[in-house]
Design an enzyme around this catalytic site. Structure first.
Site, PDB file in Angstrom:
ATOM      1  N   ASP A  82       0.838  -1.200   0.000  1.00 22.52           N
ATOM      2  CA  ASP A  82       0.000   0.000   0.000  1.00 22.52           C
ATOM      3  C   ASP A  82       0.874   1.251   0.000  1.00 22.52           C
ATOM      4  O   ASP A  82       1.799   1.374   0.811  1.00 22.52           O
ATOM      5  CB  ASP A  82      -0.893  -0.016   1.246  1.00 22.52           C
ATOM      6  CG  ASP A  82      -1.974   1.043   1.219  1.00 22.52           C
ATOM      7  OD1 ASP A  82      -2.429   1.388   0.110  1.00 22.52           O
ATOM      8  OD2 ASP A  82      -2.374   1.506   2.301  1.00 22.52           O
ATOM      9  N   HIS A 180      -7.140  10.532   4.029  1.00 22.76           N
ATOM     10  CA  HIS A 180      -6.564   9.603   4.989  1.00 22.76           C
ATOM     11  C   HIS A 180      -6.785  10.132   6.404  1.00 22.76           C
ATOM     12  O   HIS A 180      -6.698  11.329   6.652  1.00 22.76           O
ATOM     13  CB  HIS A 180      -5.070   9.419   4.718  1.00 22.76           C
ATOM     14  CG  HIS A 180      -4.791   8.718   3.431  1.00 22.76           C
ATOM     15  ND1 HIS A 180      -4.001   9.256   2.443  1.00 22.76           N
ATOM     16  CD2 HIS A 180      -5.211   7.522   2.950  1.00 22.76           C
ATOM     17  CE1 HIS A 180      -3.938   8.419   1.416  1.00 22.76           C
ATOM     18  NE2 HIS A 180      -4.667   7.366   1.708  1.00 22.76           N
ATOM     19  N   HIS A 208      -9.594   4.955  -1.428  1.00 23.62           N
ATOM     20  CA  HIS A 208      -8.771   5.093  -0.224  1.00 23.62           C
ATOM     21  C   HIS A 208      -9.451   6.058   0.741  1.00 23.62           C
ATOM     22  O   HIS A 208     -10.342   6.817   0.366  1.00 23.62           O
ATOM     23  CB  HIS A 208      -7.382   5.616  -0.592  1.00 23.62           C
ATOM     24  CG  HIS A 208      -6.520   4.596  -1.248  1.00 23.62           C
ATOM     25  ND1 HIS A 208      -5.476   3.972  -0.597  1.00 23.62           N
ATOM     26  CD2 HIS A 208      -6.539   4.072  -2.504  1.00 23.62           C
ATOM     27  CE1 HIS A 208      -4.886   3.118  -1.428  1.00 23.62           C
ATOM     28  NE2 HIS A 208      -5.526   3.162  -2.587  1.00 23.62           N
ATOM     29  N   ALA A 232      -7.764   1.835   7.215  1.00 18.04           N
ATOM     30  CA  ALA A 232      -6.552   1.777   8.033  1.00 18.04           C
ATOM     31  C   ALA A 232      -6.768   2.453   9.385  1.00 18.04           C
ATOM     32  O   ALA A 232      -6.729   1.807  10.432  1.00 18.04           O
ATOM     33  CB  ALA A 232      -5.379   2.417   7.292  1.00 18.04           C
TER      34      ALA A 232
END
Length: 284
Positions: A82, A180, A208, A232
């Site tokens: 990743d 993110h 993402h 994540a």
């Protein structure tokens, strides 16, 4: 063979109208949670690791662990690089048996992005390794890479087709308003842009920055062509907060085999929910 490429996984998802979750792991315990939950739900999943994770755990160690757990649970798993940026680093890990790669040089100008990605694609396809790349840029931080919100930009649908055709990638990560990290408020995703990208690009699309997205938003992106959902931060937060809570309530605890159970349980709840949101339960 239980350690597989993501290419078939994502093509199956595309045909079936669901998405495959890619869970970022960091150690034995986080991998156990993902694999055990996926096996119990008969769901295809991708084990993802950033450069920092591979440095922390060791490429050979991670590969051996994924292979052993796939065989133990008779469950197909893919291990995925990743947000890797360096050709030599990718090449070394491919030679170690990694079957899926994300080359992320989306911060570069368009022509340079194409050139760098194509170099990786040409190498990886010799080993039957699938390649994902990103066009557009998400805000937030992933590993040691931080992108300010002002520097983030969305994927251009017309450029996306040119990019896909020029590089030969197997899947395309798109920027449609996610970031993110966790969100202070719900993001406004550009669904019409995603729909246009799907019309221009004949590839599985990747999202993402899915930590914290609503079930409704995740499922809408899948309807519009997303085949892989990356998670994540939400996993790390659940694991870490549960561990902190346990040690606060049990200051005498010293055995990791005991105090890590609460962290694993909290993370398992997140993994189960993401699998359900992706619609991939029973698809393995």
């Amino acid at each position: 063979m239980y350690v597989v490429s993501t290419k078939q996984m994502l093509n199956n998802a595309r045909r079936g109208g669901y998405a495959v979750p890619a869970f970022n792991i960091h150690n034995l315990e986080t991998m156990q949670v993902v694999v055990e939950t996926a096996a119990s739900m008969h769901a295809p999943v991708i084990i993802a690791g950033t450069p920092g994770t591979f440095t922390h755990a060791g490429t050979e160690n991670l590969m051996a662990l994924v292979s052993a757990m796939a065989k133990q649970y008779h469950h197909p798993l893919a291990i995925h690089l990743d947000h890797h940026t360096k050709f030599d680093d990718i090449a070394q890990k491919v030679r170690s048996g990694v079957r899926s790669v994300m080359i992320d040089v989306s911060h570069l100008p368009f022509a340079q992005n194409i050139s760098r990605v194509k170099e990786v694609v040409d190498f990886c396809h010799r080993f039957d390794v699938s390649v994902e790349a990103e066009l557009g840029q998400l805000g937030g931080q992933e590993d040691d890479v931080q992108v300010n919100e002002a520097d983030a930009f969305y994927t251009n649908p017309v450029q996306a087709r040119e990019f896909a055709e020029a590089t030969g990638i197997d899947s395309l990560a798109v920027a449609i308003g996610t970031a993110h990290g966790m969100y202070a408020r719900a993001p406004a995703l550009d669904f019409s842009r995603l729909e246009n990208i799907r019309q221009w690009v004949n590839l599985p699309l990747v999202l993402h920055g899915a930590s914290g997205l609503s079930t409704k938003d995740i499922q809408q992106t899948i309807k519009l062509g997303i085949c892989k959902i990356n998670v994540a931060t939400e996993l790390k937060n659940a694991f870490s907060q549960a561990l902190k809570n346990y040690l606060t309530e049990h200051p005498e605890a010293t055995d990791p085999r005991d105090y890590l159970q609460s962290a694993k349980s909290a993370m398992r709840d997140v993994v189960s929910k993401v699998i359900a949101d992706c619609g991939c339960e029973g698809r393995a």
